[in-house]
Design a protein around this motif. Sequence first.
Motif, PDB file in Angstrom:
ATOM      1  N   GLN A  45      14.168  40.555  37.503  1.00 46.68           N
ATOM      2  CA  GLN A  45      13.568  41.880  37.631  1.00 46.68           C
ATOM      3  C   GLN A  45      13.130  42.394  36.273  1.00 46.68           C
ATOM      4  O   GLN A  45      13.702  42.032  35.252  1.00 46.68           O
ATOM      5  CB  GLN A  45      14.569  42.868  38.215  1.00 46.68           C
ATOM      6  CG  GLN A  45      15.007  42.536  39.606  1.00 46.68           C
ATOM      7  CD  GLN A  45      15.984  43.566  40.148  1.00 46.68           C
ATOM      8  OE1 GLN A  45      16.399  44.482  39.460  1.00 46.68           O
ATOM      9  NE2 GLN A  45      16.360  43.401  41.400  1.00 46.68           N
TER      10      GLN A  45
ATOM     11  N   PHE B 196       9.489  42.257  40.263  1.00 44.80           N
ATOM     12  CA  PHE B 196      10.521  41.239  40.434  1.00 44.80           C
ATOM     13  C   PHE B 196       9.885  39.939  40.896  1.00 44.80           C
ATOM     14  O   PHE B 196       8.750  39.913  41.382  1.00 44.80           O
ATOM     15  CB  PHE B 196      11.575  41.694  41.452  1.00 44.80           C
ATOM     16  CG  PHE B 196      11.012  41.966  42.820  1.00 44.80           C
ATOM     17  CD1 PHE B 196      10.957  40.971  43.780  1.00 44.80           C
ATOM     18  CD2 PHE B 196      10.531  43.224  43.153  1.00 44.80           C
ATOM     19  CE1 PHE B 196      10.434  41.213  45.040  1.00 44.80           C
ATOM     20  CE2 PHE B 196      10.001  43.485  44.407  1.00 44.80           C
ATOM     21  CZ  PHE B 196       9.961  42.480  45.347  1.00 44.80           C
TER      22      PHE B 196
ATOM     23  N   THR C 295      11.377  36.178  42.929  1.00 43.03           N
ATOM     24  CA  THR C 295      12.546  35.525  43.503  1.00 43.03           C
ATOM     25  C   THR C 295      12.156  34.175  44.105  1.00 43.03           C
ATOM     26  O   THR C 295      11.011  33.966  44.492  1.00 43.03           O
ATOM     27  CB  THR C 295      13.216  36.421  44.567  1.00 43.03           C
ATOM     28  OG1 THR C 295      14.469  35.881  44.938  1.00 43.03           O
ATOM     29  CG2 THR C 295      12.351  36.589  45.791  1.00 43.03           C
TER      30      THR C 295
ATOM     31  N   THR D 207      14.228  48.356  40.224  1.00 44.46           N
ATOM     32  CA  THR D 207      15.525  47.735  40.494  1.00 44.46           C
ATOM     33  C   THR D 207      16.160  48.339  41.738  1.00 44.46           C
ATOM     34  O   THR D 207      16.757  47.645  42.542  1.00 44.46           O
ATOM     35  CB  THR D 207      16.461  47.905  39.289  1.00 44.46           C
ATOM     36  OG1 THR D 207      15.840  47.324  38.152  1.00 44.46           O
ATOM     37  CG2 THR D 207      17.789  47.233  39.519  1.00 44.46           C
TER      38      THR D 207
ATOM     39  N   ALA E 216      14.028  46.834  44.800  1.00 43.08           N
ATOM     40  CA  ALA E 216      13.817  45.392  44.956  1.00 43.08           C
ATOM     41  C   ALA E 216      14.757  44.843  46.020  1.00 43.08           C
ATOM     42  O   ALA E 216      15.862  45.344  46.203  1.00 43.08           O
ATOM     43  CB  ALA E 216      14.046  44.681  43.628  1.00 43.08           C
TER      44      ALA E 216
END
Length: 96
Positions: A3, A8, A10, A78, A81
């Motif tokens: 992040q 972000f 992933t 944050t 996310a």
Amino acid sequence: MNQWTGGFVTTIHVTAGAAPTTGWTVTANLPAGAAVTSAWNAGRSGDTGTIRFTNTEFNGALGAGQSIEFGYQGTGTTATAPPPSPAAGSWAAALA
């Protein structure tokens, strides 16, 4: 998941169980304020809310125990996310 301010990225691993599979789908429920901007090694439907990621023509067939990975990048803070793992309860997966 990595992040940074406003975004972000992933990576998700999909693993076949004891039997081979011919396709897979992973569903993620993103919280308000989070959005997917791009994905790799997966097809995707939607950018916000409930997102479905599906196999591509080259990574749907998995032998028993084999795995693939796909990923996506998004926007959000944050606080908005998505959680980093399926154990957090915002993920669902299905193998064909």
